[in-house]
Write an enzyme that holds these catalytic residues in place. Structure first.
Site, short mmCIF file in Angstrom:
data_model
loop_
_atom_site.label_atom_id
_atom_site.label_comp_id
_atom_site.label_asym_id
_atom_site.label_seq_id
_atom_site.Cartn_x
_atom_site.Cartn_y
_atom_site.Cartn_z
N ARG A 95 0.80 -1.24 0.00
CA ARG A 95 0.00 0.00 0.00
C ARG A 95 0.83 1.28 0.00
NH1 ARG A 95 -3.22 -2.89 3.79
NH2 ARG A 95 -4.92 -3.91 2.67
N LYS A 117 3.60 11.70 -10.87
CA LYS A 117 2.76 10.81 -11.68
C LYS A 117 3.53 9.54 -11.95
CE LYS A 117 -0.14 13.79 -14.56
NZ LYS A 117 -0.51 14.01 -15.97
N GLU A 159 10.76 18.13 -24.09
CA GLU A 159 10.02 18.58 -22.89
C GLU A 159 10.52 19.96 -22.45
OE1 GLU A 159 7.37 16.86 -21.80
OE2 GLU A 159 7.76 14.70 -22.00
N LYS A 215 8.03 23.20 -13.96
CA LYS A 215 7.12 22.08 -13.72
C LYS A 215 6.65 22.05 -12.27
CE LYS A 215 5.98 17.30 -14.23
NZ LYS A 215 6.18 16.01 -14.85
N GLU A 225 -4.16 17.28 -10.96
CA GLU A 225 -4.64 17.62 -12.29
C GLU A 225 -6.15 17.86 -12.36
OE1 GLU A 225 -2.38 15.74 -15.52
OE2 GLU A 225 -4.25 15.65 -16.63
N ARG A 229 -2.78 21.86 -13.99
CA ARG A 229 -1.71 20.93 -14.34
C ARG A 229 -1.84 20.43 -15.78
NH1 ARG A 229 1.19 16.08 -10.87
NH2 ARG A 229 2.60 15.52 -12.55
N ASN A 233 0.27 18.94 -20.33
CA ASN A 233 -0.07 17.95 -21.35
C ASN A 233 0.02 18.51 -22.76
OD1 ASN A 233 -0.63 16.06 -19.37
ND2 ASN A 233 -2.79 16.64 -19.23
N HIS A 236 0.87 16.38 -25.76
CA HIS A 236 0.82 14.98 -25.33
C HIS A 236 -0.44 14.24 -25.77
CE1 HIS A 236 4.32 16.02 -23.01
NE2 HIS A 236 4.41 14.80 -22.51
N HIS A 240 1.01 11.22 -27.42
CA HIS A 240 0.80 9.85 -26.93
C HIS A 240 0.16 8.99 -28.02
CE1 HIS A 240 0.86 10.77 -22.30
NE2 HIS A 240 2.07 10.60 -22.80
N HIS A 252 9.36 8.83 -26.65
CA HIS A 252 8.37 9.72 -26.05
C HIS A 252 8.63 11.18 -26.46
CE1 HIS A 252 5.49 11.34 -23.21
NE2 HIS A 252 6.43 12.13 -22.74
N1 NAD Z 1 5.69 10.67 -14.93
C1 NAD Z 1 5.75 11.73 -15.70
O1 NAD Z 1 5.35 12.82 -15.32
C2 NAD Z 1 6.38 11.60 -17.06
C3 NAD Z 1 6.68 12.76 -17.77
C4 NAD Z 1 7.30 12.62 -19.02
C5 NAD Z 1 7.58 11.35 -19.51
N2 NAD Z 1 7.25 10.23 -18.80
C6 NAD Z 1 7.55 8.89 -19.30
O2 NAD Z 1 8.95 8.75 -19.43
C7 NAD Z 1 9.20 7.75 -20.42
C8 NAD Z 1 10.33 8.20 -21.32
O3 NAD Z 1 11.47 8.39 -20.55
P1 NAD Z 1 12.92 8.44 -21.20
O4 NAD Z 1 12.90 9.28 -22.42
O5 NAD Z 1 13.83 8.79 -20.10
O6 NAD Z 1 13.15 6.96 -21.75
P2 NAD Z 1 13.82 5.63 -21.14
O7 NAD Z 1 13.63 5.52 -19.70
O8 NAD Z 1 13.35 4.54 -22.02
O9 NAD Z 1 15.38 5.87 -21.45
C9 NAD Z 1 15.83 5.97 -22.77
C10 NAD Z 1 17.02 5.03 -23.04
O10 NAD Z 1 18.19 5.60 -22.50
C11 NAD Z 1 18.90 4.62 -21.72
N3 NAD Z 1 19.60 5.39 -20.67
C12 NAD Z 1 19.02 6.05 -19.64
N4 NAD Z 1 19.92 6.77 -18.97
C13 NAD Z 1 21.12 6.54 -19.56
C14 NAD Z 1 22.44 7.01 -19.33
N5 NAD Z 1 22.70 7.93 -18.38
N6 NAD Z 1 23.43 6.55 -20.13
C15 NAD Z 1 23.16 5.67 -21.13
N7 NAD Z 1 21.93 5.21 -21.42
C16 NAD Z 1 20.92 5.65 -20.64
C17 NAD Z 1 17.85 3.68 -21.25
O11 NAD Z 1 18.39 2.42 -20.97
C18 NAD Z 1 16.89 3.64 -22.45
O12 NAD Z 1 17.34 2.72 -23.39
C19 NAD Z 1 7.91 7.51 -21.15
O13 NAD Z 1 7.36 6.28 -20.72
C20 NAD Z 1 7.03 8.63 -20.68
O14 NAD Z 1 5.66 8.29 -20.68
C21 NAD Z 1 6.66 10.37 -17.58
ZN ZN Z 2 6.08 13.91 -21.61
#
Ligand code: NAD
Ligand code: ZN
Length: 355
Positions: A95, A117, A159, A215, A225, A229, A233, A236, A240, A252
């Site tokens: 939980r 989130k 972003e 942010k 949201e 907030r 988006n 997005h 998405h 992304h």
């Molecule tokens: N929670 C939120 O508010 C929020 C906001 C924006 C995006 N997201 C989510 O984030 C995700 C995308 O995140 P991302 O772009 O970080 O992608 P990711 O986590 O897939 O990372 C991208 C790639 O980079 C590699 N990598 C990461 N750090 C590294 C480093 N320092 N050196 C070498 N390789 C490295 C990873 O292994 C992966 O292959 C999506 O799922 C998206 O929906 C969430």
């Molecule tokens: Zn995003």
């Protein structure tokens, strides 16, 4: 920081294999240096394909098998995938246990790790199962970006552009003039950027600080949201949808870039944004070599259909967060998002952009 903000008897550390290769040893050294027992390390394969309920189950089973109790703090070391999955594990495990985010991509540093989130994807769409679970702390060390592939760094800048468009025109101008230099490949044509290390570290540090401030200020006003907030988006709703229809072949950040170009155009068509807003968004995205529209291979009707699965749909109609000009978002009577007729969405999706 772990001791102060997330005191725990045990730590579990979630990461992906690519991040582990570069940074796990240093993270474990940090535990030792702080006189903490080594964490239980759980590794997942890299990539959006692993942000699933199945992975959530596998990770929670690992924690249960290892006997982790409620006195465990989870540390997420990785990009947005590890952060979102780890966040959802922490939100639900017994939980809820504390989480500390240690983002390792630019995208996760400027956006995903902040705001609480968490989610996993389902076949019906992105982020459809999740929870709000704010981290106890977010630890950012921009030097880990030295190992991040250039394409991932570039995707993360989308972003950053978003933060400028929604809240700060001067920031967008600074981003436009200073960021492209960071994204040039080195002379060997390799993965690492050409800019001198010190300059690069300083600039990335400034970007992270400004974006996190933008942010955090929005999230502080509307954590769950209910209204404002939603401005985060921007880009997005269509982003998405493009990401999902591409089968996650689009990163992304790349999908969000295309989504922002399309939604800025939509804002003008809908009479929300002043003329020139979309051209300005597209110009900045071009400078960064990011996508500026619907990629030719993706069917516009499928993209439109995918927007309906989005959480931003209300009572069956899809709502968009739209800018009124660079640096300001439409309020629409405190709702901060507005329904847009399918005909207009079809119009912006009609032209395909070849990479
Ligand atoms: N929670 C939120 O508010 C929020 C906001 C924006 C995006 N997201 C989510 O984030 C995700 C995308 O995140 P991302 O772009 O970080 O992608 P990711 O986590 O897939 O990372 C991208 C790639 O980079 C590699 N990598 C990461 N750090 C590294 C480093 N320092 N050196 C070498 N390789 C490295 C990873 O292994 C992966 O292959 C999506 O799922 C998206 O929906 C969430
Ligand atoms: Zn995003």
């Amino acid at each position: 920081v772990l001791r102060r903000d997330a005191p725990a008897h045990r730590h579990a550390l979630l990461t992906d294999t690519a991040v582990a290769r570069h940074h796990l040893a240093r993270a474990c050294d940090a535990f030792a240096a702080a006189d903490l027992a080594p964490p239980l390390v759980v590794e997942i394969p890299p990539g959006e394909a692993h942000k699933t309920r199945e992975r959530w189950a596998a990770v929670t089973d690992r924690l249960l098998e290892a006997g982790c109790g409620r006195d465990t703090t989870l540390v997420a070391l990785g990009g947005g995938v590890v952060g979102d999955l780890g966040g959802f594990v922490a939100a639900t495990y017994l939980r809820g246990i504390p989480i500390v985010q240690c983002p390792t991509t630019l995208l996760a540093m400027v956006d995903a790790s902040v705001g609480g989130k968490t989610a996993v994807d389902t076949p019906a769409g992105k982020n459809l199962v999740g929870a709000f679970h704010p981290p106890r702390a977010v630890l950012i060390d921009p030097s880990v970006l030295d190992t991040l592939p250039l394409a991932e760094l570039r995707a993360g800048t989308a972003e950053v552009v978003k933060h400028g468009v929604i809240a700060d025109a001067a920031y967008l101008a600074a981003v436009e003039s200073r960021l492209p230099g960071l994204l040039l490949p080195d002379r060997a044509g390799g993965q690492s950027p050409a800019a001198p290390a010190s300059e690069r570290a300083q600039l990335l540090g400034q970007l992270v600080a400004r974006s996190v401030a933008i942010k955090a200020a929005v999230v502080a006003q509307d954590e769950q949201e209910g209204g404002m907030r939603r401005i985060l988006n921007f880009g997005h709703t269509l982003g998405h949808a493009l990401e999902q229809v591409s089968g996650y072949a689009l990163r992304h950040g790349e999908a969000v870039a295309a989504g922002m170009a399309l939604e800025a155009r939509l804002a003008e068509l809908a009479g929300v944004a002043e003329a020139g807003t979309a051209d300005r968004v597209v110009a900045v995205l071009r400078q960064l070599d990011l996508p500026i529209g619907r990629p030719a291979g993706l069917d516009p009707e499928q993209v439109l259909a995918a927007t309906r699965a989005d959480k931003k749909a209300r009572a069956g109609t899809v709502e968009y967060a739209l800018p009124t000009r660079i640096g300001a978002m439409g309020e629409f009577g405190g709702r901060w998002s507005v329904p847009v007729a399918d005909a207009l969405v079809r119009e912006v999706l009609a032209p395909a952009v070849t990479a």
